[in-house]
Write an enzyme that holds these catalytic residues in place. Structure first.
Site, mmCIF file in Angstrom:
data_model
loop_
_atom_site.group_PDB
_atom_site.id
_atom_site.type_symbol
_atom_site.label_atom_id
_atom_site.label_comp_id
_atom_site.label_asym_id
_atom_site.label_seq_id
_atom_site.Cartn_x
_atom_site.Cartn_y
_atom_site.Cartn_z
ATOM 1 C CE LYS A 71 -0.691 0.885 4.959
ATOM 2 N NZ LYS A 71 -0.028 2.196 4.964
ATOM 3 N N GLY A 152 -4.843 -3.782 0.009
ATOM 4 C CA GLY A 152 -5.534 -5.038 -0.255
ATOM 5 C C GLY A 152 -6.414 -5.499 0.893
ATOM 6 N N GLY A 220 12.295 1.473 25.609
ATOM 7 C CA GLY A 220 12.634 0.310 24.800
ATOM 8 C C GLY A 220 13.647 0.667 23.741
ATOM 9 C CG LEU A 224 16.482 3.324 25.532
ATOM 10 C CD1 LEU A 224 17.182 2.114 26.137
ATOM 11 C CD2 LEU A 224 16.474 4.488 26.512
ATOM 12 C CD GLU A 241 9.405 1.676 30.686
ATOM 13 O OE1 GLU A 241 8.475 0.917 31.014
ATOM 14 O OE2 GLU A 241 9.634 2.016 29.504
ATOM 15 C CG HIS A 483 46.220 -9.165 18.605
ATOM 16 N ND1 HIS A 483 45.568 -8.744 19.744
ATOM 17 C CD2 HIS A 483 47.394 -8.488 18.562
ATOM 18 C CE1 HIS A 483 46.321 -7.867 20.374
ATOM 19 N NE2 HIS A 483 47.446 -7.684 19.671
#
Length: 504
Positions: A71, A152, A220, A224, A241, A483
């Site tokens: 859409k 649709g 959440g 954040l 929160e 490393h």
């Protein structure tokens, strides 16, 4: 016998919870190479987000005649258009600005001044989105997926009426219909989102100026991340929160370190706090707050309020009642292990079915669903789907938290390694974070891995692969890691789990 082999033989089977999530807001579309409504498709996908477009491409690759209805008029769903992708673009751009302000001088790079060009920043974001949406259209052409732009709704289990974006109507027929309509922003009672002063994540991605004071309702992933974007650019960010913790799906120990990291970036948190009302009639916005358990009310003022209280399945106008598709109390479509609904020939994937709403989970759903339709075997293990918070530092995790393992009554070991002891992190002066590995005590089988670090979302996939194949912590510890790399911290944490680390 190597411990890795023993681990695989002795590994305990743990509860596997199908609980994940995606991000493709219900999408639909008009026609490109569209056959007449009398031609029946093998597969019709309603929704062109991460789950839907991936399902459509995979179905076509398996030799099935496929149509995708979207859409929005552009493919990619919420994730690509107003979610995952634009938010990551702004997170990266804002991080570059923050680094230029606070870190470049430490590396010998100095400026007389640095400023934000917000229109240019938004332009870069929009360019990325546009290029990627066109890329999906190209993939549809390449794989011969029929693309229909419009909204649709079901006429029958095998017929979809489409109101096209051009104002017409067409009927698309299919032997198998896949509902992949994604999710929408979850509203809060009494709060009207105008996408100006009171915004959803969509509006937060398109602000025309940097708010002096931004209040985020909900701690959440999305709240954040968007709070981080605008905080880096200069906003005073306060996160409100209702619960006692941020990001409840996160391991508790890592969560505490993560919150401290955000607080050092001047993000403020008001936990255990309820938003009673929001008044946007004046120049700014006034929020009336009270403790979640009840108590005295206080007023918090802001220039912009971001409502980030989660997402809900988007099935509006689909006509599910017309064909009798069963849903639960939350509006999620109920499916079996083959993603089939109670109506023969009708399937559902992604955000519209139970589970966390993650784009990558929806993609896996889409592939597995069409494999089942094609007579093959599909598989998605929801316990192996990683979660990532794309702040700085990032937090990424897969498998069980320590709290979950405790609740199962499993004997376990924990190995941890700080990035302060990682040579690459120290070399680039970006060493805030930790790797935490949880393994079953007897077999050493890895149960969960949790990483807080720069680029944790990239580092987590070694752990995902390890869990997928039932690896032990010793398997990772005995695997050579280049490393100096950040990934060595995972190796050291694995060493700490079954034995002792070297560099700590």
């Amino acid at each position: 016998m190597a411990i890795s082999t023993l681990a695989r033989r002795k590994a305990t089977t743990f509860l596997s919870s199908r609980f994940l999530y995606s991000t493709s807001k219900y999408s639909f579309s008009f026609t490109r190479g569209f056959a007449s409504g009398s031609d029946e498709n093998d597969v019709v996908v309603i929704g062109g987000g991460p789950g839907g477009y991936v399902a459509a491409i995979k179905a076509a690759q398996l030799g099935l005649k496929t149509t995708c209805i979207e859409k929005r008029g552009t493919l990619g769903g919420t994730c690509l258009n107003v979610g995952c992708i634009p938010s990551k673009a702004l997170l990266h751009s804002s991080h570059m600005f923050h680094e230029a302000q606070h870190s470049f001088a430490n590396h010998g790079v100095k400026f007389s001044s640095v400023e934000v060009d917000l229109p240019a920043m938004m332009g870069q974001k929009d360019k990325a989105v546009s290029n990627l949406t066109r890329g999906i259209e190209g993939l549809f052409k390449k794989n011969k997926v029929n693309y229909v732009k419009g909204y649709g709704k079901f006429l029958s289990p095998s017929e979809i009426s489409v109101d096209t974006v051009e104002g017409g109507n067409s009927v698309v027929k299919g032997k198998n219909i896949i509902i992949a309509t994604g999710s929408d922003v979850k509203g809060l009672p009494g709060i009207t989102i105008d996408e100006k002063k009171i915004v959803s994540s969509t509006g937060a991605l398109a602000l025309t100026e940097i708010p002096k004071r931004l209040v985020v309702i909900g701690a959440g992933y999305i709240g954040l991340e968007m709070g981080s974007v605008w905080g880096r650019l200069g906003s005073e960010v306060t996160v409100v929160e209702f619960a006692s913790d941020i990001v409840p799906t996160m391991d508790g120990e890592v969560r505490k370190q993560f919150q401290r990291a955000l607080e050092k970036q001047k993000m403020k948190f008001m936990l255990n706090t309820k938003v009673v009302s929001v008044d946007a009639t004046g120049d700014g916005v006034k929020l009336t707050l009270e403790p979640s358990a009840g108590g005295d009310q206080t007023i918090l003022e802001a220039d912009v309020v971001l409502v980030s209280a989660g997402r809900v399945p988007f099935t509006s106008g689909l006509g599910l009642d017309t064909i009798g598709v069963e849903t639960d109390k939350a509006g999620r479509i109920l499916v079996n292990e083959r993603f089939a609904t109670n109506v023969p020939g009708v399937h559902a994937i992604g955000d519209v079915i139970p589970g966390p709403m993650l784009a990558h989970k929806a993609e896996e759903d889409g592939v597995a669903c069409v494999e089942f339709i094609a007579g093959k075997e599909g598989h998605v293990d929801y316990d192996m789907v990683p979660g990532v918070v794309y702040t700085h530092p990032e937090v990424a995790y897969v498998g069980k938290t320590e709290e979950q393992v405790k609740s199962l009554g499993v004997d376990y070991r924990v190995g941890k390694f700080p990035f302060l002891a990682n040579s690459r992190a120290k070399a680039i002066d970006d060493a805030e974070g930790i790797v935490k590995v949880i393994a079953e005590k007897e077999s050493d089988k890895i149960l969960g891995v949790h990483i807080m670090s720069p680029n944790a979302g990239e580092l987590i996939h070694e752990a995902v692969l390890a869990l997928q194949y039932g690896a032990s912590s010793e398997d990772i510890a005995r695997t050579c890691h280049a490393h100096p790399t950040m990934s060595e911290a995972l190796k050291e944490a694995a060493m700490a789990t079954y034995d002792k680390p070297i560099h700590m």
